[in-house]
Design a protein around this motif. Structure first.
Motif, PDB file in Angstrom:
ATOM      1  N   PRO A  28     109.554 143.760   8.087  1.00 32.93           N
ATOM      2  CA  PRO A  28     109.823 143.260   9.431  1.00 32.93           C
ATOM      3  C   PRO A  28     109.577 141.755   9.576  1.00 32.93           C
ATOM      4  O   PRO A  28     110.276 141.083  10.338  1.00 32.93           O
ATOM      5  N   ALA A  29     108.619 141.214   8.832  1.00 29.15           N
ATOM      6  CA  ALA A  29     108.356 139.771   8.891  1.00 29.15           C
ATOM      7  C   ALA A  29     109.534 138.992   8.319  1.00 29.15           C
ATOM      8  O   ALA A  29     109.947 137.974   8.887  1.00 29.15           O
ATOM      9  N   LEU A  30     110.091 139.459   7.209  1.00 30.88           N
ATOM     10  CA  LEU A  30     111.258 138.811   6.615  1.00 30.88           C
ATOM     11  C   LEU A  30     112.441 138.892   7.577  1.00 30.88           C
ATOM     12  O   LEU A  30     113.155 137.910   7.782  1.00 30.88           O
ATOM     13  N   GLU A  31     112.622 140.050   8.181  1.00 31.94           N
ATOM     14  CA  GLU A  31     113.712 140.235   9.135  1.00 31.94           C
ATOM     15  C   GLU A  31     113.563 139.310  10.337  1.00 31.94           C
ATOM     16  O   GLU A  31     114.536 138.690  10.785  1.00 31.94           O
ATOM     17  N   GLY A  39     120.112 133.882  11.685  1.00 34.62           N
ATOM     18  CA  GLY A  39     120.867 135.008  11.147  1.00 34.62           C
ATOM     19  C   GLY A  39     120.890 136.167  12.123  1.00 34.62           C
ATOM     20  O   GLY A  39     120.069 136.225  13.044  1.00 34.62           O
ATOM     21  N   PRO A  40     121.824 137.103  11.940  1.00 33.39           N
ATOM     22  CA  PRO A  40     121.864 138.281  12.799  1.00 33.39           C
ATOM     23  C   PRO A  40     120.740 139.254  12.428  1.00 33.39           C
ATOM     24  O   PRO A  40     120.175 139.180  11.339  1.00 33.39           O
ATOM     25  N   GLN A  41     120.432 140.162  13.328  1.00 35.25           N
ATOM     26  CA  GLN A  41     119.383 141.144  13.061  1.00 35.25           C
ATOM     27  C   GLN A  41     119.862 142.125  11.996  1.00 35.25           C
ATOM     28  O   GLN A  41     120.944 142.706  12.115  1.00 35.25           O
ATOM     29  N   GLY A  43     118.229 144.442   8.133  1.00 34.89           N
ATOM     30  CA  GLY A  43     117.113 144.820   7.289  1.00 34.89           C
ATOM     31  C   GLY A  43     116.882 143.872   6.126  1.00 34.89           C
ATOM     32  O   GLY A  43     117.759 143.076   5.753  1.00 34.89           O
ATOM     33  N   ALA A  44     115.702 143.991   5.534  1.00 35.36           N
ATOM     34  CA  ALA A  44     115.308 143.115   4.431  1.00 35.36           C
ATOM     35  C   ALA A  44     116.236 143.252   3.226  1.00 35.36           C
ATOM     36  O   ALA A  44     116.561 142.262   2.568  1.00 35.36           O
ATOM     37  N   ARG A  45     116.674 144.471   2.918  1.00 33.25           N
ATOM     38  CA  ARG A  45     117.573 144.655   1.764  1.00 33.25           C
ATOM     39  C   ARG A  45     118.892 143.919   1.964  1.00 33.25           C
ATOM     40  O   ARG A  45     119.429 143.320   1.041  1.00 33.25           O
ATOM     41  N   GLU A  46     119.420 143.986   3.187  1.00 32.66           N
ATOM     42  CA  GLU A  46     120.668 143.295   3.472  1.00 32.66           C
ATOM     43  C   GLU A  46     120.473 141.777   3.413  1.00 32.66           C
ATOM     44  O   GLU A  46     121.339 141.050   2.928  1.00 32.66           O
ATOM     45  N   ILE A  47     119.327 141.308   3.867  1.00 36.43           N
ATOM     46  CA  ILE A  47     119.031 139.875   3.785  1.00 36.43           C
ATOM     47  C   ILE A  47     119.008 139.443   2.321  1.00 36.43           C
ATOM     48  O   ILE A  47     119.573 138.414   1.953  1.00 36.43           O
ATOM     49  N   ALA A  48     118.361 140.248   1.476  1.00 30.65           N
ATOM     50  CA  ALA A  48     118.307 139.944   0.043  1.00 30.65           C
ATOM     51  C   ALA A  48     119.709 139.931  -0.562  1.00 30.65           C
ATOM     52  O   ALA A  48     120.025 139.062  -1.381  1.00 30.65           O
ATOM     53  N   ALA A  49     120.548 140.887  -0.159  1.00 31.41           N
ATOM     54  CA  ALA A  49     121.920 140.936  -0.669  1.00 31.41           C
ATOM     55  C   ALA A  49     122.701 139.696  -0.224  1.00 31.41           C
ATOM     56  O   ALA A  49     123.465 139.122  -1.004  1.00 31.41           O
TER      57      ALA A  49
END
Length: 136
Positions: A28-31, A39-41, A43-49
């Motif tokens: 949640p902190a990364l998000e 960036g849009p809201q 999850g962390a995995r999508e941010i990493a991708a």
């Protein structure tokens, strides 16, 4: 770790305080950080991708996460000097952490830093498995 400019007093924590490490080093902190950078809201995995695909905001959020993680981890490494640190939880599935964070440790720690950073053998379930063993 000592907060950098703009990090203090930090986000509110579920414990009632502000700036706890959980507010900087969790999925949640990364998000939240990604969202704060524009960036849009998601999850962390999508941010990493997205970071892997070259999106600038996602890369900036992950780089900041890695830097904060290195600062926090070094405090532990300097005191305990473990041979290995095992990561679990959702963010531990972001592969770049295992390459980038060790490279960022040196400026904050006692040299030489030889501690390995590894993913938990049983992935996200490792903590639950360990807790279950306590009751077994």
């Amino acid at each position: 770790p000592a907060p950098e400019e703009g990090e203090w007093p930090g986000p509110p924590c579920y414990c009632g305080r502000t700036g706890c490490i959980e507010t900087f080093l969790s999925g949640p902190a990364l998000e939240r950080d990604y969202l704060s950078l524009g960036g849009p809201q998601m999850g962390a995995r999508e941010i990493a991708a997205r970071a892997e695909a070259g999106e600038g905001i996602a890369r900036a959020a992950l780089e900041r996460y890695e830097h904060r993680f290195a600062r926090a981890l070094t405090a532990i490494l300097n005191i305990l000097d473990p041979d290995v640190v095992v990561l679990g939880g959702g963010v531990s599935n972001i592969e770049r952490i295992y390459e980038n964070v060790p490279r960022l440790l040196a400026p904050f720690g006692n040299e030489p830093l030889r501690t390995r950073l590894v993913k938990a053998k049983h992935g996200d379930s490792s903590g639950v498995r360990g807790a279950a063993w306590l009751w077994g």
